[in-house]
Design an enzyme around this catalytic site. Sequence first.
Site, PDB file in Angstrom:
ATOM      1  N   HIS A  23      -1.637   1.588  -4.080  1.00  0.00           N
ATOM      2  CA  HIS A  23      -2.048   2.982  -3.922  1.00  0.00           C
ATOM      3  C   HIS A  23      -1.231   3.959  -4.760  1.00  0.00           C
ATOM      4  O   HIS A  23      -1.283   5.161  -4.539  1.00  0.00           O
ATOM      5  CB  HIS A  23      -1.993   3.374  -2.437  1.00  0.00           C
TER       6      HIS A  23
ATOM      7  N   ASP B  57       6.095   4.901  -1.369  1.00  0.00           N
ATOM      8  CA  ASP B  57       7.437   5.467  -1.260  1.00  0.00           C
ATOM      9  C   ASP B  57       8.481   4.854  -2.196  1.00  0.00           C
ATOM     10  O   ASP B  57       9.597   5.370  -2.327  1.00  0.00           O
ATOM     11  CB  ASP B  57       7.937   5.377   0.201  1.00  0.00           C
TER      12      ASP B  57
ATOM     13  N   GLN C 180       0.853  -1.198   0.000  1.00  0.00           N
ATOM     14  CA  GLN C 180       0.000   0.000   0.000  1.00  0.00           C
ATOM     15  C   GLN C 180       0.883   1.241   0.000  1.00  0.00           C
ATOM     16  O   GLN C 180       0.398   2.352  -0.115  1.00  0.00           O
ATOM     17  CB  GLN C 180      -0.875   0.018   1.264  1.00  0.00           C
TER      18      GLN C 180
ATOM     19  N   GLU D 247       1.803  -4.053  16.820  1.00  0.00           N
ATOM     20  CA  GLU D 247       0.587  -4.125  17.652  1.00  0.00           C
ATOM     21  C   GLU D 247      -0.435  -5.060  17.029  1.00  0.00           C
ATOM     22  O   GLU D 247      -0.359  -5.343  15.834  1.00  0.00           O
ATOM     23  CB  GLU D 247      -0.069  -2.727  17.693  1.00  0.00           C
TER      24      GLU D 247
ATOM     25  N   CYS E 244      -1.046  13.400 -15.757  1.00  0.00           N
ATOM     26  CA  CYS E 244      -1.538  14.626 -16.383  1.00  0.00           C
ATOM     27  C   CYS E 244      -3.060  14.728 -16.194  1.00  0.00           C
ATOM     28  O   CYS E 244      -3.783  13.767 -16.441  1.00  0.00           O
ATOM     29  CB  CYS E 244      -1.179  14.619 -17.867  1.00  0.00           C
TER      30      CYS E 244
ATOM     31  N   GLY F  54       3.094  -4.769   8.769  1.00  0.00           N
ATOM     32  CA  GLY F  54       3.105  -3.337   9.051  1.00  0.00           C
ATOM     33  C   GLY F  54       1.936  -2.556   8.479  1.00  0.00           C
ATOM     34  O   GLY F  54       2.113  -1.440   8.007  1.00  0.00           O
ATOM     35  N   THR F  55       0.763  -3.144   8.543  1.00  0.00           N
ATOM     36  CA  THR F  55      -0.421  -2.396   8.121  1.00  0.00           C
ATOM     37  C   THR F  55      -1.502  -2.503   9.191  1.00  0.00           C
ATOM     38  O   THR F  55      -1.647  -3.558   9.823  1.00  0.00           O
ATOM     39  CB  THR F  55      -0.970  -2.872   6.747  1.00  0.00           C
ATOM     40  N   SER F  56      -2.244  -1.400   9.362  1.00  0.00           N
ATOM     41  CA  SER F  56      -3.310  -1.405  10.369  1.00  0.00           C
ATOM     42  C   SER F  56      -4.525  -2.198   9.871  1.00  0.00           C
ATOM     43  O   SER F  56      -5.465  -2.408  10.618  1.00  0.00           O
ATOM     44  CB  SER F  56      -3.707   0.025  10.724  1.00  0.00           C
TER      45      SER F  56
ATOM     46  N   ASN G  84       3.529  -7.314  12.990  1.00  0.00           N
ATOM     47  CA  ASN G  84       3.145  -5.950  13.370  1.00  0.00           C
ATOM     48  C   ASN G  84       3.629  -5.671  14.785  1.00  0.00           C
ATOM     49  O   ASN G  84       3.791  -6.589  15.584  1.00  0.00           O
ATOM     50  CB  ASN G  84       1.613  -5.780  13.294  1.00  0.00           C
TER      51      ASN G  84
HETATM   52  P1  OAD Z   1      -1.152   2.826   9.126  1.00  0.00           P
HETATM   53  O1  OAD Z   1      -0.441   4.042   9.578  1.00  0.00           O
HETATM   54  O2  OAD Z   1      -2.632   2.808   9.198  1.00  0.00           O
HETATM   55  O3  OAD Z   1      -0.647   1.561   9.970  1.00  0.00           O
HETATM   56  C1  OAD Z   1       0.704   1.285  10.186  1.00  0.00           C
HETATM   57  C2  OAD Z   1       0.805  -0.046  10.893  1.00  0.00           C
HETATM   58  O4  OAD Z   1       2.164  -0.403  10.997  1.00  0.00           O
HETATM   59  C3  OAD Z   1       0.238  -0.060  12.323  1.00  0.00           C
HETATM   60  O5  OAD Z   1      -0.564  -1.214  12.482  1.00  0.00           O
HETATM   61  C4  OAD Z   1       1.485  -0.139  13.206  1.00  0.00           C
HETATM   62  O6  OAD Z   1       1.267  -0.861  14.408  1.00  0.00           O
HETATM   63  C5  OAD Z   1       2.444  -0.880  12.299  1.00  0.00           C
HETATM   64  N1  OAD Z   1       3.866  -0.602  12.527  1.00  0.00           N
HETATM   65  C6  OAD Z   1       4.469   0.592  12.800  1.00  0.00           C
HETATM   66  N2  OAD Z   1       5.792   0.474  12.861  1.00  0.00           N
HETATM   67  C7  OAD Z   1       6.062  -0.848  12.603  1.00  0.00           C
HETATM   68  C8  OAD Z   1       7.258  -1.627  12.523  1.00  0.00           C
HETATM   69  N3  OAD Z   1       8.464  -1.090  12.689  1.00  0.00           N
HETATM   70  N4  OAD Z   1       7.137  -2.947  12.234  1.00  0.00           N
HETATM   71  C9  OAD Z   1       5.929  -3.515  12.056  1.00  0.00           C
HETATM   72  N5  OAD Z   1       4.768  -2.831  12.132  1.00  0.00           N
HETATM   73  C10 OAD Z   1       4.833  -1.526  12.392  1.00  0.00           C
HETATM   74  O7  OAD Z   1      -0.620   2.503   7.654  1.00  0.00           O
HETATM   75  P2  OAD Z   1      -1.288   1.588   6.532  1.00  0.00           P
HETATM   76  O8  OAD Z   1      -1.967   0.400   7.101  1.00  0.00           O
HETATM   77  O9  OAD Z   1      -0.241   1.345   5.513  1.00  0.00           O
HETATM   78  O10 OAD Z   1      -3.548   5.272   1.827  1.00  0.00           O
HETATM   79  O11 OAD Z   1      -2.367   2.578   5.934  1.00  0.00           O
HETATM   80  C11 OAD Z   1      -3.133   2.164   4.826  1.00  0.00           C
HETATM   81  C12 OAD Z   1      -3.416   3.332   3.916  1.00  0.00           C
HETATM   82  O12 OAD Z   1      -4.005   4.394   4.681  1.00  0.00           O
HETATM   83  C13 OAD Z   1      -2.192   3.998   3.312  1.00  0.00           C
HETATM   84  O13 OAD Z   1      -1.727   3.317   2.143  1.00  0.00           O
HETATM   85  C14 OAD Z   1      -2.698   5.362   2.983  1.00  0.00           C
HETATM   86  C15 OAD Z   1      -3.491   5.668   4.225  1.00  0.00           C
HETATM   87  O14 OAD Z   1      -4.558   6.547   4.070  1.00  0.00           O
HETATM   88  C16 OAD Z   1      -3.413   6.162   0.819  1.00  0.00           C
HETATM   89  O15 OAD Z   1      -2.673   7.116   0.882  1.00  0.00           O
HETATM   90  C17 OAD Z   1      -4.269   5.873  -0.344  1.00  0.00           C
END
Ligand code: OAD
Length: 254
Positions: free
Chosen positions: A122, A107, A104, A219, A130, A191-193, A217
């Site tokens: 994403h 970067d 997702q 958490e 454009c 590493g995704t929520s 993760n």
């Molecule tokens: P979030 O910021 O929602 O979640 C980040 C997750 O990573 C959390 O569950 C943290 O506990 C976990 N985390 C943080 N540091 C970590 C580490 N060192 N190792 C393992 N886990 C770690 O980010 P996403 O789930 O990626 O969309 O968010 C999903 C989408 O929401 C993004 O792609 C973005 C945003 O709105 C768009 O921009 C379209």
Amino acid sequence: MGTQLEIPPSIFEKIVNAKVAAAMTGAGVSAESGVPTFRGENGLWRNRRPEELASMEGFLDDPRLVWDWYDWRRTTIAEINPNDGHYALAEMETVYDEFTLITQNVDGLHALAGSRDPVEMHGNIWHTRCMKEGTIMENREAPLKRIPPLCPNCNTMVRPHIIWFGEELDTDVLKRAGEAARSSEVFFVVGTSSVVQPAASLAGLAQRNNSLVVEVNLERTPITDSVDLFLQGPSGVVLPDLLRMICRARGFDV
Ligand code: OAD
């Protein structure tokens, strides 16, 4: 040298013996490189309104504000390197016969770490689109010389090639991600929520198709109760440890 992860033998056997695997990553995988996550204490969305900065309405209302924000993010990311978690995921491509990296993140750090063809659900912060012709182009200028930047072909304003709130994902990208989840024998969620759809539903899709789902993760998340294995810890430590364990079990040099 990392720590030994505690994995029940029957689950570890499946992870080691699988031929087809996939991983879905989120902002957490880049956190140890210094890229801010979206949610949580220092998350990007904590003091900002996503609909102002990441929606077509917000962009049309104030393109300069939106581009200033993306310029700041691009300039920050330009200085940043992949971490051991990214490298371990790139290495998984040599461990499994088939390995699809779905992210997702926008970067571009997975590609920089060597993942060959990441499915970027994403979009990518280094791509612009454009507003008139829809042409997608790479633009690595950071900071941007002109805000908002213009299309080199037709001089119309370009937008970041990123999926904003309320926008549909690219159908080909969605198809590739779905197929990878469905065909995987092991599906890593890192590493995704797991709150943003449709990305968050891929783990369930994999599981319904008999894949073993492994979550990494810091958490617990809404999917933790239903995954087959939860490895709690930073992905930059857990993934290299896991990779080492898999390689040892398969008799590869580590
Ligand atoms: P979030 O910021 O929602 O979640 C980040 C997750 O990573 C959390 O569950 C943290 O506990 C976990 N985390 C943080 N540091 C970590 C580490 N060192 N190792 C393992 N886990 C770690 O980010 P996403 O789930 O990626 O969309 O968010 C999903 C989408 O929401 C993004 O792609 C973005 C945003 O709105 C768009 O921009 C379209």
